[in-house]
Design an enzyme around this catalytic site. Sequence first.
Site, mmCIF file in Angstrom:
data_model
loop_
_atom_site.group_PDB
_atom_site.id
_atom_site.type_symbol
_atom_site.label_atom_id
_atom_site.label_comp_id
_atom_site.label_asym_id
_atom_site.label_seq_id
_atom_site.Cartn_x
_atom_site.Cartn_y
_atom_site.Cartn_z
ATOM 1 N N HIS A 154 40.059 92.152 12.813
ATOM 2 C CA HIS A 154 40.155 93.192 11.789
ATOM 3 C C HIS A 154 41.347 94.127 11.996
ATOM 4 O O HIS A 154 41.745 94.827 11.077
ATOM 5 C CB HIS A 154 38.850 93.999 11.724
ATOM 6 C CG HIS A 154 38.595 94.875 12.919
ATOM 7 N ND1 HIS A 154 37.911 94.434 14.037
ATOM 8 C CD2 HIS A 154 38.931 96.166 13.177
ATOM 9 C CE1 HIS A 154 37.833 95.413 14.927
ATOM 10 N NE2 HIS A 154 38.445 96.479 14.432
ATOM 11 N N HIS A 202 40.546 107.235 19.038
ATOM 12 C CA HIS A 202 39.647 106.148 18.666
ATOM 13 C C HIS A 202 39.076 105.588 19.961
ATOM 14 O O HIS A 202 39.839 105.109 20.803
ATOM 15 C CB HIS A 202 40.500 105.099 17.921
ATOM 16 C CG HIS A 202 39.795 103.878 17.461
ATOM 17 N ND1 HIS A 202 38.561 103.888 16.859
ATOM 18 C CD2 HIS A 202 40.197 102.581 17.464
ATOM 19 C CE1 HIS A 202 38.235 102.659 16.517
ATOM 20 N NE2 HIS A 202 39.193 101.839 16.883
#
Length: 320
Positions: free
Chosen positions: A118, A186
């Site tokens: 992804h 993140h």
Amino acid sequence: MAVKLICASHSPLMEFASPQEKYKEEKVRETFAKLAAEVEAYDPTLIITFGPDHFNGFFYDLMPSFCVGIRATAAGDWDYGKDNNKINVPEETAVNLVRRVMDEGVDVAYSYRMQADHGVTQPLHFLCGGHLDRYPTIPIFINGAAAPMPTTKRTVALGRAVGQFIKSLNLENERVLVLGTGGLSHDPPTPQMGAVPLEVEEFLIAGRNPTPEARQARQAKIIAVGQRLAAGDTSVAVPLNPEWDRALLKTFAQADFAAIEAMTEDEIRVEGGRGGQEVRSWMAAFAALHEVGEYEMTAHCYEDISEWIAGFGIVSAELK
């Protein structure tokens, strides 16, 4: 020849978790829709996309710093590429890119069977009308998950070498789109060698093509981390760092590559979490564009979205 850039955070949780602050999600999706319309109008003849992997296509049995896809398909994680997993890689152009990058002094691996996860497929999905094969696309993997990682200096060198390849195209009707994806702050629950049980280490070494059940279980753990982080549980992940994110966006806007090259793996981990290492993809993308010429960056949105475990930024840039 025209060259444009789009860099964006990614999060597989976009389709699996909805933020409490709905306006943040709406802003991100509106921005992707706006830029997708611009990509359609631009109609790129070639996309070069820099992206990481999250132990879906690249593993410790052979972990390159950089790898160019000569042929590539979607790994299928988080359902991206579920109906059509083909990525439309122009083979001859990809091989020529590899040759030029090597001529510029940067050694890259290359693959005739790349599985792009992804980190590559989500931005293609949102920017190309849901069709991964809509435009000729060369995916370039940059290791942003498996320590030790390439230095930021070598990452910038990769980008500059790709920029030289872009300049070598020199065709009046060529329209190149450079993509970079990852980060910003993140901290997904990515397991690390030396700190996990042996069976998890074996997955990190050779975990390709998991069963649907195994993939589902792994994805459920990530969804749960996002929910706990949004609830204020900072024991599961490094909290998002909007201050670091915005400073990083300013650094890219100013084309301050000296500051970028000075960043270390440890510093990025402390400030941006495990997934903050993915900003190497932005570094390479901006370095590629800057090698072609001076640019002007537009910041379209920035939202800190804990449910997605991402400081979510989306920018574009064009040559001055």
